[in-house]
Design an enzyme around this catalytic site. Structure first.
Site, PDB file in Angstrom:
ATOM      1  N   SER A 192       0.834  -1.201   0.000  1.00  8.29           N
ATOM      2  CA  SER A 192       0.000   0.000   0.000  1.00  8.29           C
ATOM      3  C   SER A 192       0.871   1.256   0.000  1.00  8.29           C
ATOM      4  O   SER A 192       1.700   1.437  -0.888  1.00  8.29           O
ATOM      5  CB  SER A 192      -0.970  -0.048   1.177  1.00  8.29           C
ATOM      6  OG  SER A 192      -1.993   0.906   1.036  1.00  8.29           O
ATOM      7  N   ASP A 293     -10.125  -3.495  -5.345  1.00 10.56           N
ATOM      8  CA  ASP A 293      -9.321  -2.457  -4.706  1.00 10.56           C
ATOM      9  C   ASP A 293      -9.431  -1.171  -5.521  1.00 10.56           C
ATOM     10  O   ASP A 293      -9.181  -1.188  -6.730  1.00 10.56           O
ATOM     11  CB  ASP A 293      -7.854  -2.913  -4.658  1.00 10.56           C
ATOM     12  CG  ASP A 293      -6.929  -1.925  -3.973  1.00 10.56           C
ATOM     13  OD1 ASP A 293      -7.392  -0.861  -3.537  1.00 10.56           O
ATOM     14  OD2 ASP A 293      -5.726  -2.235  -3.877  1.00 10.56           O
ATOM     15  N   HIS A 323      -8.080  -4.847  -1.199  1.00 12.35           N
ATOM     16  CA  HIS A 323      -6.842  -4.186  -0.801  1.00 12.35           C
ATOM     17  C   HIS A 323      -6.376  -4.750   0.544  1.00 12.35           C
ATOM     18  O   HIS A 323      -7.181  -5.131   1.383  1.00 12.35           O
ATOM     19  CB  HIS A 323      -7.120  -2.679  -0.663  1.00 12.35           C
ATOM     20  CG  HIS A 323      -5.908  -1.870  -0.329  1.00 12.35           C
ATOM     21  ND1 HIS A 323      -5.026  -1.427  -1.277  1.00 12.35           N
ATOM     22  CD2 HIS A 323      -5.426  -1.424   0.864  1.00 12.35           C
ATOM     23  CE1 HIS A 323      -4.057  -0.743  -0.697  1.00 12.35           C
ATOM     24  NE2 HIS A 323      -4.275  -0.726   0.610  1.00 12.35           N
TER      25      HIS A 323
END
Length: 348
Positions: A192, A293, A323
């Site tokens: 991320s 995501d 995600h």
């Protein structure tokens, strides 16, 4: 005597119980009311369904980030994933001390080195939240993994995280002997927001000619603006705006906190590495994206840009996961670790 006991009781309540009650309410605020759309569960693999239920989105990032950090720092270490040694260390950085957690394999060195940057939207997260990921990387790859506790926004907005990340690479390059490094080559990795940092420091190291970053592992990274504006270029921002682990609203708030006072730099490659004009000399990349995501499309666009520029790229979209799927044991998670190991061995 009764009066004394009474006062003792009052002191116990004031000194012991009251702080516990306060901590409880802080924790409840950190956890918040997690909401998800039950219909989205039909799209996910079984492990991902459970993960979405437990970690459904918290959109009110800006008012809760301090409490979220408290809850995250209380997470237990993933000690069931055994490694040889774990050491917490602090090094000098541009804004003070930088915390490192160094994971060593059970086998004797020397070791290839990997630097890992945690996720959390540049606002939350720590070496503790990615303890399991780091340990599993050590187990599956044989690398010595150095996890970085870089400075977080909003107290330390952009470019603090990037400065700490690059400073860590420089420190590592100067301490190869004490780290029992196999060579001067360094692999950077992150999930991320950490994937963004890994991509950015790869570009910085390439442009400066040092340290010697040879591979980058980017797990569902934001590589362009990750605010509401991104919907124009990346349809997944709207397609998965709500109902999964990450929401469009929370992304917008993370972005604003990260760029506090520097919004005019939102297209700077140090924020949005996909905006770099020349990526042809960057190290080989492993890019993982998740089907459900909002950041999916920009991660895949970056993989394509690298590949079109002649950079060796292995890119894979993992289906039926949201995600941050690396944070939970699943088929996709296990496959990702196996593929990362193969990528590092240049078998892909």
């Amino acid at each position: 005597m009764k009066q004394i006991l009474k006062w003792i009781g009052i002191i116990v309540v004031s000194v012991v119980l009251l702080p516990l009650v306060v901590i409880f309410f802080i924790y409840k605020k950190a956890v918040g009311k997690r909401e998800y759309d039950p219909k989205v569960l039909d799209n996910l693999e079984e492990a991902a369904q459970d993960y979405v239920k437990k970690t459904a989105p918290l959109s009110d990032v800006d008012s809760r980030y301090k409490y979220i950090r408290l809850a995250q720092k209380a997470l237990p270490a993933a000690k069931e994933i055994e490694v040889g040694e774990v050491e917490d260390k602090k090094i000098d950085g541009p804004g003070g001390k930088i915390g490192l957690r160094i994971y060593t394999p059970e086998a004797d060195g020397p070791y290839p080195l990997m630097v890992y940057f945690h996720g959390g939207g540049f606002v939350t997260g720590s070496v503790q939240t990615t303890d399991a990921i780091a340990r599993k990387l050590v187990k599956t790859t044989g690398y010595r993994v150095i996890s970085v506790d870089y400075r977080l926004a909003p107290e330390n907005p952009f470019p603090a995280a990037i400065e700490d990340a690059y400073a860590t690479l420089v420190w590592i390059s100067k301490h190869l002997t004490s780290l029992r490094a196999k060579s001067g080559e360094i692999v950077v990795a992150g999930d991320s927001a950490g994937g963004n940092i890994a991509a950015v420091v790869s570009q910085i190291a390439t442009s400066k000619g040092a340290p010697n970053v040879t591979k980058q592992i980017l797990l569902y990274p934001p590589v362009d603006i990750f605010s509401r504006d991104a919907s124009v270029l990346y349809p997944s921002m709207d397609e998965f705006a709500e109902g999964y682990v990450l929401t469009k609203e929370s992304l917008d708030k993370y972005f604003k906190l990260y760029l506090s006072g520097a919004n005019d730099r939102k297209y700077d490659p140090l924020v949005a590495p996909i905006r770099s004009k020349d990526v042809s000399k960057l190290p080989a990349a492993f890019v993982a994206t998740a089907e459900y995501d909002p950041l999916r499309d920009q991660g895949e666009a970056y993989a394509k840009k690298l590949k079109d520029a002649g950079v060796p790229v292995y890119a894979k979209r993992f289906e039926k996961v949201p995600h941050d799927f690396m944070s939970t044991p699943s088929v996709a998670t296990d496959e990702t670790f196996e593929l990362i190991s193969e990528f590092l061995q240049e078998k892909l």
